[in-house]
Design a protein around this motif. Structure first.
Motif, short mmCIF file in Angstrom:
data_model
loop_
_atom_site.label_atom_id
_atom_site.label_comp_id
_atom_site.label_asym_id
_atom_site.label_seq_id
_atom_site.Cartn_x
_atom_site.Cartn_y
_atom_site.Cartn_z
N UNK A 99 78.72 -30.87 81.86
CA UNK A 99 78.90 -31.13 83.29
C UNK A 99 80.20 -31.89 83.53
N UNK A 100 80.45 -32.90 82.71
CA UNK A 100 81.67 -33.70 82.86
C UNK A 100 82.92 -32.84 82.64
N UNK A 101 82.87 -31.97 81.63
CA UNK A 101 84.03 -31.12 81.38
C UNK A 101 84.24 -30.15 82.53
N UNK A 102 83.17 -29.60 83.08
CA UNK A 102 83.32 -28.71 84.22
C UNK A 102 84.05 -29.39 85.38
N UNK A 103 83.67 -30.63 85.67
CA UNK A 103 84.32 -31.36 86.76
C UNK A 103 85.79 -31.61 86.45
N UNK A 104 86.07 -31.94 85.21
CA UNK A 104 87.45 -32.24 84.80
C UNK A 104 88.32 -30.98 84.92
N UNK A 105 87.79 -29.85 84.48
CA UNK A 105 88.57 -28.61 84.53
C UNK A 105 88.75 -28.12 85.97
N UNK A 106 87.73 -28.26 86.79
CA UNK A 106 87.84 -27.85 88.19
C UNK A 106 88.93 -28.65 88.90
N UNK A 107 89.09 -29.91 88.52
CA UNK A 107 90.08 -30.77 89.17
C UNK A 107 91.51 -30.37 88.83
N UNK A 108 91.73 -29.72 87.69
CA UNK A 108 93.10 -29.34 87.30
C UNK A 108 93.32 -27.84 87.38
N UNK A 109 92.34 -27.10 87.84
CA UNK A 109 92.44 -25.64 87.90
C UNK A 109 93.52 -25.21 88.89
N UNK A 112 91.73 -23.85 94.31
CA UNK A 112 90.89 -24.86 94.93
C UNK A 112 89.42 -24.55 94.70
N UNK A 113 88.64 -25.62 94.56
CA UNK A 113 87.17 -25.52 94.51
C UNK A 113 86.69 -24.53 93.43
N UNK A 114 87.27 -24.61 92.27
CA UNK A 114 86.88 -23.70 91.20
C UNK A 114 85.52 -24.08 90.63
N UNK A 115 84.78 -23.07 90.19
CA UNK A 115 83.63 -23.27 89.32
C UNK A 115 84.06 -22.90 87.90
N UNK A 116 83.30 -23.38 86.92
CA UNK A 116 83.70 -23.24 85.52
C UNK A 116 82.55 -22.63 84.72
N UNK A 117 82.82 -21.51 84.08
CA UNK A 117 81.89 -20.92 83.12
C UNK A 117 82.40 -21.27 81.73
N UNK A 286 86.41 -20.46 78.27
CA UNK A 286 85.71 -20.34 79.54
C UNK A 286 86.52 -19.60 80.58
N UNK A 287 85.96 -19.59 81.79
CA UNK A 287 86.56 -18.90 82.93
C UNK A 287 86.54 -19.84 84.13
N UNK A 288 87.69 -19.97 84.78
CA UNK A 288 87.78 -20.67 86.06
C UNK A 288 87.60 -19.63 87.15
N UNK A 289 86.69 -19.90 88.08
CA UNK A 289 86.27 -18.91 89.07
C UNK A 289 86.58 -19.41 90.48
N UNK A 290 87.28 -18.60 91.26
CA UNK A 290 87.64 -18.99 92.63
C UNK A 290 86.45 -18.84 93.57
N UNK A 291 86.47 -19.55 94.70
CA UNK A 291 85.34 -19.50 95.64
C UNK A 291 85.00 -18.08 96.11
N UNK A 292 86.01 -17.24 96.28
CA UNK A 292 85.76 -15.86 96.71
C UNK A 292 84.73 -15.19 95.81
N UNK A 293 84.75 -15.53 94.53
CA UNK A 293 83.87 -14.87 93.57
C UNK A 293 82.54 -15.61 93.42
N UNK A 319 81.63 -29.73 71.50
CA UNK A 319 82.89 -29.09 71.88
C UNK A 319 83.39 -29.64 73.21
N UNK A 320 82.48 -29.87 74.15
CA UNK A 320 82.87 -30.42 75.46
C UNK A 320 83.38 -31.85 75.33
N UNK A 321 82.75 -32.64 74.47
CA UNK A 321 83.22 -34.01 74.25
C UNK A 321 84.62 -34.02 73.65
#
Length: 432
Positions: A99-109, A112-117, A286-293, A319-321
């Motif tokens: 969860x923490x890594x997802x937030x960190x990656x979304x912030x630098x993607x 805007x407003x990316x989700x992270x797989x 992983x994959x950074x995903x835009x809001x459209x998707x 791996x996330x740590x």
């Protein structure tokens, strides 16, 4: 290396025996008995079991950005494993580090407003992105949009989708069809007019996505022609095609910005990543995903579909740590900005090499990515073998090209020495 009796009466020769490990991407008869077995790493260097210390001019497979044996990353893995090695992220379960890594990656993607797989590596990421692109259009009610385009000389891993969209034909050959996954095609490497012709010939109403590396790596280190990526984005917008950037090599600073999308001013729909997210200290992609998707999959309704993705080690806690600790190191030590400084040194050194050596056909640079294309009479494989004897690792790429992609932590003089060793090996090869 030992020889065993041939298993058949073929004229092909004796079957060679050796270690049980079947090496990746290898013509086994020519590597058996010649393997360099790496025992340990020390910053920008690795040491073989024979005690030879080698400058790692390729950062492993483009990934060891902070160098080898970094104590903080090792400590992060140890601490996390003592607490929780991992727990899956399927359905209602998750783990705190994922969860923490997802937030960190979304912030630098680079959107805007990316989700992270999250998954286990670059090939996984390409499979997920290509499936998600097709799933998007099925959900939109446009079932005919299934074709995935990619560029000539591209490389996108070797899972089923990556093999199918490869722009390097030798990676698609031998499987009984031109494309393991149907409905894929290649477009021109640099020619936007040709790309548009291909789109119109196939029919934009049938095309789900275009996948491209911002800087082509395995194909020979090819930065985009001026305006190409921007033009590709324009074509995608005009024809309602998703743009997928494969940043498995370029992500996390390799081109002097966190993502190459930012360097080239592109806003993709999907971004695949791996390698540099942990500097190779743990397998993660992983994959950074835009809001459209992603938004249609998050609507609070019984009609909302499920995107069926996920592998056992997706969101692996250790791996996330490690990835989180790695991002701390990148930011604290200013290593992305450092790549911009090293790019200037690399460009100057390679330009000088090309001016002095007639056997150098072309040099190409983007960030701390370099390619030295040799004339046909010079053999890139022999040049890289000679470099090992000189204490440096490079790799022969498609197009008789030498790879330069050392760790971000090197000193200017180490980069200068690397290029000097390449020149020495080229001269040696030319005198054969």
């Amino acid at each position: 290396m030992t020889l065993t009796d041939p298993t058949t009466s073929s004229d092909a020769g004796a079957v060679l025996d050796g270690p049980a490990l079947w090496s990746a991407q290898a013509h086994m008869p020519t590597v058996l008995g010649r393997q360099l077995v790496i025992d340990r790493g020390e910053g920008a260097y690795v040491v073989t079991t024979e005690g030879q210390r080698l400058f790692d001019g390729t950062a492993g497979l483009w990934h060891a950005n902070v160098g080898h044996a970094h104590p903080e990353l090792a400590q992060a893995a140890y601490d996390q494993m003592r607490r929780l090695e991992t727990y899956h992220v399927f359905a209602r379960y998750a783990n705190d580090k994922a969860i923490a890594l997802g937030e960190r990656l979304a912030a630098i993607a680079p959107m805007e407003r990316a989700k992270v797989i999250l998954n286990s590596g670059g090939s996984d990421s390409i499979d997920v992105a290509a499936k998600l692109a097709r799933r998007h259009w099925q959900r939109e009610g446009r079932a005919e949009k299934t074709i995935v385009l990619s560029r000539d000389l591209s490389y996108h891993g070797l899972h089923a989708f990556g093999t199918s969209i490869a722009g390097l034909p030798f990676n698609r050959e031998g499987y009984g069809s031109d494309s393991l996954v149907p409905e894929t095609a290649r477009v021109a490497q640099h020619d936007l007019a040709d790309v548009e012709r291909t789109i119109l010939e196939l029919g934009p109403e049938r095309i789900a996505a275009i996948v491209t590396e911002p800087v082509q790596g395995t194909g020979g280190v090819h930065p985009p022609a001026p305006g190409y990526l921007e033009g590709l984005q324009r074509l995608c917008r005009e024809h309602d095609i998703l743009l997928v950037l494969d940043e498995v090599i370029t992500g996390f600073g390799r081109t002097g910005t966190m993502f190459a999308a930012q360097r080239y001013g592109v806003e993709p729909d999907l971004v695949t990543f791996a390698k540099g997210v942990t500097s190779g200290y743990a397998p993660l992609g992983g994959v950074l995903v835009s809001p459209r998707i992603w938004e249609p999959f998050y609507v609070d309704s019984v009609e909302t579909p499920i995107f069926r993705h996920g592998v056992t080690y997706a969101g692996h806690a250790t791996a996330s740590a490690v990835a989180l600790a790695h991002l701390d190191v990148l930011e604290r030590d200013g290593l992305v900005a450092r790549v911009g400084e090293l790019e200037a040194v690399l460009r100057q050194q390679l330009d000088g090499l090309a001016a002095r050596q007639a056997g150098v056909v072309d040099v190409r640079v983007a960030g701390l990515l370099g390619g030295v294309e040799l004339a046909p009479e010079l053999d890139a494989v022999r040049v890289t073998d000679a470099l090992v004897d000189l204490g440096f690792i490079s790799r022969p790429l498609r197009g008789n090209t030498l790879q330069l992609s050392p760790p971000f932590i090197i000193a200017d003089e180490e980069l200068v020495s690397f290029v000097a060793a390449i020149e020495h090996a080229i001269i040696q090869e030319g005198n054969r």
